[in-house]
Design an enzyme around this catalytic site. Sequence first.
Site, PDB file in Angstrom:
ATOM      1  N   GLY A   1      -4.634  -4.267  -3.771  1.00 34.73           N
ATOM      2  CA  GLY A   1      -5.615  -3.225  -4.072  1.00 34.73           C
ATOM      3  C   GLY A   1      -4.840  -1.980  -4.427  1.00 34.73           C
ATOM      4  O   GLY A   1      -4.205  -1.387  -3.558  1.00 34.73           O
ATOM      5  N   HIS A   2      -4.820  -1.634  -5.714  1.00 35.78           N
ATOM      6  CA  HIS A   2      -4.010  -0.503  -6.185  1.00 35.78           C
ATOM      7  C   HIS A   2      -4.933   0.635  -6.606  1.00 35.78           C
ATOM      8  O   HIS A   2      -5.733   0.480  -7.528  1.00 35.78           O
ATOM      9  CB  HIS A   2      -3.116  -0.943  -7.346  1.00 35.78           C
TER      10      HIS A   2
ATOM     11  N   GLN B   1       1.971  -5.967  -3.226  1.00 37.28           N
ATOM     12  CA  GLN B   1       2.425  -6.084  -1.832  1.00 37.28           C
ATOM     13  C   GLN B   1       3.729  -5.274  -1.653  1.00 37.28           C
ATOM     14  O   GLN B   1       3.940  -4.327  -2.380  1.00 37.28           O
ATOM     15  CB  GLN B   1       2.611  -7.554  -1.410  1.00 37.28           C
TER      16      GLN B   1
ATOM     17  N   ASP C   1       0.811  -1.228   0.000  1.00 45.16           N
ATOM     18  CA  ASP C   1       0.000   0.000   0.000  1.00 45.16           C
ATOM     19  C   ASP C   1       0.843   1.276   0.000  1.00 45.16           C
ATOM     20  O   ASP C   1       0.431   2.306   0.540  1.00 45.16           O
ATOM     21  CB  ASP C   1      -0.961   0.026   1.208  1.00 45.16           C
TER      22      ASP C   1
ATOM     23  N   LYS D   1       1.730   2.259  -4.990  1.00 44.89           N
ATOM     24  CA  LYS D   1       2.282   1.710  -6.244  1.00 44.89           C
ATOM     25  C   LYS D   1       1.360   1.989  -7.419  1.00 44.89           C
ATOM     26  O   LYS D   1       1.804   2.346  -8.505  1.00 44.89           O
ATOM     27  CB  LYS D   1       2.491   0.186  -6.092  1.00 44.89           C
TER      28      LYS D   1
HETATM   29  P1  GDP Z   1      -0.833   0.398  -3.483  1.00 45.41           P
HETATM   30  O1  GDP Z   1      -1.413  -0.878  -3.024  1.00 45.41           O
HETATM   31  O2  GDP Z   1       0.639   0.477  -3.244  1.00 45.41           O
HETATM   32  O3  GDP Z   1      -1.196   0.747  -4.898  1.00 45.41           O
HETATM   33  O4  GDP Z   1      -1.474   1.539  -2.563  1.00 45.41           O
HETATM   34  P2  GDP Z   1      -3.033   1.668  -2.133  1.00 45.41           P
HETATM   35  O5  GDP Z   1      -3.803   2.150  -3.285  1.00 45.41           O
HETATM   36  O6  GDP Z   1      -3.486   0.440  -1.455  1.00 45.41           O
HETATM   37  O7  GDP Z   1      -2.918   2.764  -0.988  1.00 45.41           O
HETATM   38  C1  GDP Z   1      -2.353   4.006  -1.214  1.00 45.41           C
HETATM   39  C2  GDP Z   1      -3.389   5.062  -0.842  1.00 45.41           C
HETATM   40  O8  GDP Z   1      -2.764   6.319  -0.823  1.00 45.41           O
HETATM   41  C3  GDP Z   1      -4.515   5.190  -1.874  1.00 45.41           C
HETATM   42  O9  GDP Z   1      -5.684   5.600  -1.217  1.00 45.41           O
HETATM   43  C4  GDP Z   1      -4.007   6.298  -2.797  1.00 45.41           C
HETATM   44  O10 GDP Z   1      -5.051   6.974  -3.469  1.00 45.41           O
HETATM   45  C5  GDP Z   1      -3.338   7.177  -1.799  1.00 45.41           C
HETATM   46  N1  GDP Z   1      -2.211   7.983  -2.289  1.00 45.41           N
HETATM   47  C6  GDP Z   1      -1.172   7.623  -3.067  1.00 45.41           C
HETATM   48  N2  GDP Z   1      -0.254   8.607  -3.109  1.00 45.41           N
HETATM   49  C7  GDP Z   1      -0.751   9.609  -2.335  1.00 45.41           C
HETATM   50  C8  GDP Z   1      -0.254  10.878  -1.933  1.00 45.41           C
HETATM   51  O11 GDP Z   1       0.837  11.291  -2.288  1.00 45.41           O
HETATM   52  N3  GDP Z   1      -1.037  11.611  -1.086  1.00 45.41           N
HETATM   53  C9  GDP Z   1      -2.262  11.183  -0.662  1.00 45.41           C
HETATM   54  N4  GDP Z   1      -2.969  11.977   0.117  1.00 45.41           N
HETATM   55  N5  GDP Z   1      -2.745   9.984  -0.999  1.00 45.41           N
HETATM   56  C10 GDP Z   1      -1.972   9.216  -1.810  1.00 45.41           C
HETATM   57  P1  IMO Z   2      -0.936  -4.148  -2.279  1.00 49.01           P
HETATM   58  O1  IMO Z   2      -0.477  -4.699  -3.602  1.00 49.01           O
HETATM   59  C1  IMO Z   2      -0.950  -4.539   2.040  1.00 49.01           C
HETATM   60  C2  IMO Z   2      -0.973  -8.581   3.684  1.00 49.01           C
HETATM   61  C3  IMO Z   2      -2.199  -9.028   4.440  1.00 49.01           C
HETATM   62  C4  IMO Z   2      -1.538  -9.961   5.445  1.00 49.01           C
HETATM   63  C5  IMO Z   2      -0.461 -10.639   4.614  1.00 49.01           C
HETATM   64  C6  IMO Z   2      -0.864 -11.985   4.036  1.00 49.01           C
HETATM   65  O2  IMO Z   2      -2.213  -3.434  -2.322  1.00 49.01           O
HETATM   66  O3  IMO Z   2       0.163  -3.379  -1.619  1.00 49.01           O
HETATM   67  P2  IMO Z   2      -2.439 -12.691   2.032  1.00 49.01           P
HETATM   68  O4  IMO Z   2      -3.908 -12.443   1.812  1.00 49.01           O
HETATM   69  O5  IMO Z   2      -1.575 -12.195   0.943  1.00 49.01           O
HETATM   70  O6  IMO Z   2      -2.137 -14.117   2.371  1.00 49.01           O
HETATM   71  O7  IMO Z   2      -2.111 -11.865   3.361  1.00 49.01           O
HETATM   72  O8  IMO Z   2      -0.172  -9.739   3.553  1.00 49.01           O
HETATM   73  N1  IMO Z   2      -1.238  -8.085   2.293  1.00 49.01           N
HETATM   74  C7  IMO Z   2      -1.175  -6.807   1.953  1.00 49.01           C
HETATM   75  N2  IMO Z   2      -0.980  -5.705   2.696  1.00 49.01           N
HETATM   76  N3  IMO Z   2      -1.071  -4.433   0.702  1.00 49.01           N
HETATM   77  C8  IMO Z   2      -1.250  -5.529  -0.071  1.00 49.01           C
HETATM   78  O9  IMO Z   2      -1.242  -5.467  -1.402  1.00 49.01           O
HETATM   79  C9  IMO Z   2      -1.352  -6.784   0.556  1.00 49.01           C
HETATM   80  N4  IMO Z   2      -1.538  -8.043   0.107  1.00 49.01           N
HETATM   81  C10 IMO Z   2      -1.464  -8.832   1.184  1.00 49.01           C
HETATM   82  O10 IMO Z   2      -2.842  -7.943   5.064  1.00 49.01           O
HETATM   83  O11 IMO Z   2      -0.909  -9.214   6.447  1.00 49.01           O
HETATM   84 MG    MG Z   3      -2.931  -1.580  -1.769  1.00 52.05          MG
END
Ligand code: GDP
Ligand code: IMO
Ligand code: MG
Length: 421
Positions: free
Chosen positions: A39-40, A222, A12, A15
């Site tokens: 979840g991206h 991840q 998270d 990415k």
């Molecule tokens: P990922 O899994 O690495 O793609 O990241 P996620 O989407 O799960 O979580 C990142 C969160 O931060 C999302 O809600 C994005 O919309 C948000 N986000 C990403 N970059 C920024 C930033 O620079 N500032 C803010 N406020 N939100 C950001």
């Molecule tokens: P993105 O790509 C954050 C975490 C779960 C748990 C561990 C194992 O959005 O960054 P799993 O279901 O893979 O067996 O869970 O990994 N986890 C993540 N945490 N971002 C993710 O993906 C994750 N995918 C799995 O919360 O701790």
């Molecule tokens: Mg994510």
Amino acid sequence: MNTILVGAQWGDEGKGKIIDVLTEEADIVVRSQGGNNAGHTVEVGTEKFVLHLIPSGILRAGKKCVIANGVVIDPVALVTEIEGLEKRGIKLAGRLLISETAHLVLPYHRRIDEARELRKGRNKIGTTKRGIGPAYGDKAARTGLRLIDLVQPKTFSTKLKARIEENNAILESLGGEPLSFKEVEKTYLDAAKKLRPFITNTVVWLHAQLEKKKRILFEGAQGTFLDIDFGTYPFVTSSNTTAGGSCTGSGIPPHRMDRVVGVMKAYTTRVGEGPLPTENAEVSDMLHAMGREFGATTGRARRCGWFDAVATRYARMVNGIDELAITNLDGLDTLKQVQICVAYECRGKRLLFPPNDVEELLHCRPIYRKFAGWQKSTMDVRQFKKLPPNAQKYLKALAELTGAKLSIVSVGPQRAQTFDV
Ligand code: GDP
Ligand code: IMO
Ligand code: MG
């Protein structure tokens, strides 16, 4: 230029957002590991997309996207995601390719995932319950089913029947509900019909694109500390989330990779159980009060803390990170003081890299360097030198302590809230 993008922390990191920005200079975006545990998030104008299996590059018209062999695919979830995007006007025909050797996530994987977590009680991993661990387990045990099986209904049914029998016995022993072969067979063969046009030999296709000098971007899922080898085992996911996973998960050899970009937040978050040395209730409360840091896949509140340079230093090393993309700088905008963990103190020793034993990691106390905050919104800034001087100092320290070049800064969720350094 072929680029691998990885998460340098616990997932998270933002990415999806950075992939969306970098896709402008790429032709193809590839997912090579993980599944719909990811979840991206990408925000474009007033629209927000959360991608789980489909590469984030799909939001840029004309770009091609590949779900490669290293990904584990829940076909029903994938069909839902495809249809969701199509409804929102995103065209996928001819743009999405799915590897025929990618392994399937089956309903028994999800049920076993859930049942094992339940049995672990307080020691649970906190998985996303998407069946990821059991699916990769079957792959390693050579009992997995692949998309190549799914598109051959007779073969699929024969193999599925045997697998359901065995897994029902496992489920019963774990106290889970057994599955009906007929129901699973129908659901999966229906999904196969929708997926069939996208399924191909992605290794051969990708190599043909390399011949044509197409630029490939690998979208890691991840993060480094969820890696099955380098993460905080057993509190990890079941794939190689680090740079090497892009090669084994796609069939593109290491020497064709040109650069590795590491994405990290300006602070630390983790969702799920396991050690998080810099976890801090005040940082968590502040970010949650702003409505931030809730999981994009499960909606769970993420645990938050100060930036951990011990972790990112290790991430730089195992991934070979050349460039850093730092996101969510704006999350710290209101603070009077910010802190960076520069080393751990563990049983009388000063450590610059995290210990491999999670028990030992739980005993590590972060040693912090304090920085004055900037107490000014950075969300409208589009140039490094226009950032408040204290924010510049903080970012420079993050890059220096991690040991890589600062390349991209993100100050908001929107595509435009990004600049190069
Ligand atoms: P990922 O899994 O690495 O793609 O990241 P996620 O989407 O799960 O979580 C990142 C969160 O931060 C999302 O809600 C994005 O919309 C948000 N986000 C990403 N970059 C920024 C930033 O620079 N500032 C803010 N406020 N939100 C950001
Ligand atoms: P993105 O790509 C954050 C975490 C779960 C748990 C561990 C194992 O959005 O960054 P799993 O279901 O893979 O067996 O869970 O990994 N986890 C993540 N945490 N971002 C993710 O993906 C994750 N995918 C799995 O919360 O701790
Ligand atoms: Mg994510």
